[in-house]
Design an enzyme around this catalytic site. Structure first.
Site, PDB file in Angstrom:
ATOM      1  CB  SER A 121      -0.974   0.074   1.164  1.00 15.38           C
ATOM      2  OG  SER A 121      -2.003   1.022   1.262  1.00 15.38           O
ATOM      3  CB  ALA A 122       1.533   3.881   2.345  1.00 11.89           C
ATOM      4  CD  GLU A 194      -7.735  -3.848  -1.843  1.00  7.51           C
ATOM      5  OE1 GLU A 194      -8.142  -4.218  -0.725  1.00  7.51           O
ATOM      6  OE2 GLU A 194      -6.601  -3.028  -2.035  1.00  7.51           O
TER       7      GLU A 194
END
Length: 239
Positions: A121-122, A194
């Protein structure tokens, strides 16, 4: 030789933290790595975040040290066998990487020394050219949006397709990425849904995981790629 595992999301619906990608992480790290350096800067509660990550890596057979527990972040990076940067707020993460003066150190360890880098993610956002295509709110202001630049393109984690049944009238993720590409000299953006993972070994990049990815290139129509696709062309990406 750069070795990267760039994961869209840490938790997939119906499973626990990193459960959907544990086998891929173990395959990536192999038994040569004994301990992973975790960077929890994207969340405020670093102690709890490190505990969650440590549990997951222990189950995979690896030790985990958290950078925030070390007296010197720079020295921790210099001594790391592998680095894992987790998800949270991308602006807070990048600001702290700059504050702790480890942006250049991480880049050097990964690109010059060849230690494995795992992002989720980040952590995947900051591995790219910039954080301009993050989904997060700018709750703090980093000195620059330029990130680690371990790859020459941008990524949009958690990429969502438009829902034809939705009554939401705001911009879709695709529209926002195309707005980014309205500006000259903007690199390609890989939308990772995802469960999608990009695996980089040197000059070879392969799409892995359970879902497809969507590639946006300025001035062109988006293109779909399925797991197993060779994405190596992105490693020499230009506008």
């Amino acid at each position: 030789m750069r070795r990267l595992l760039l994961i869209s999301n840490s938790t997939l619906h119906g499973s626990g933290y990193l459960d959907h990608c544990k086998d891929t992480i173990k395959y990536f790290l192999t038994d040569k790595v004994k301990t992973v350096l975790f960077v929890p800067y994207a969340l405020q509660d670093r102690d709890n975040y490190a505990s969650t990550a440590r549990k997951a890596y222990t189950e995979m057979g690896y030790g985990l040290d958290s950078i925030h527990e070390k007296p010197s972040a720079i020295e921790a990076v210099r001594k790391a066998e592998a680095i894992f940067i987790g998800g949270g707020n991308t602006f807070r993460l990048l600001k702290t990487l700059y504050d702790e003066k480890v942006v250049v150190e991480i880049r050097k360890r990964v690109l010059e020394d060849g230690i494995p880098y795992i992002g989720s993610s980040a952590g995947t956002n900051v591995s790219t050219v910039s954080i301009n295509t993050t989904n997060d709110m700018p709750i703090v202001y980093p000195p620059s949006f330029e990130a680690l630049a371990l790859v020459p393109f941008n990524i949009n984690p958690h990429y969502l397709d438009p829902n034809p049944d939705s009554k939401h009238m705001g911009e879709t993720r695709e529209q926002r990425i195309k707005q980014y590409h309205e500006y000259a000299d903007t690199p390609p953006v890989l939308g990772l849904r995802e469960g999608c993972i990009l695996h980089v070994e040197g000059d070879k990049a392969t799409l892995r995981g359970k879902t497809d990815a969507r590639l946006f290139v300025r001035g062109k129509e988006p293109v779909e790629f399925t797991p197993g696709a060779d994405m190596s062309f992105l490693l020499s990406a230009t506008e």
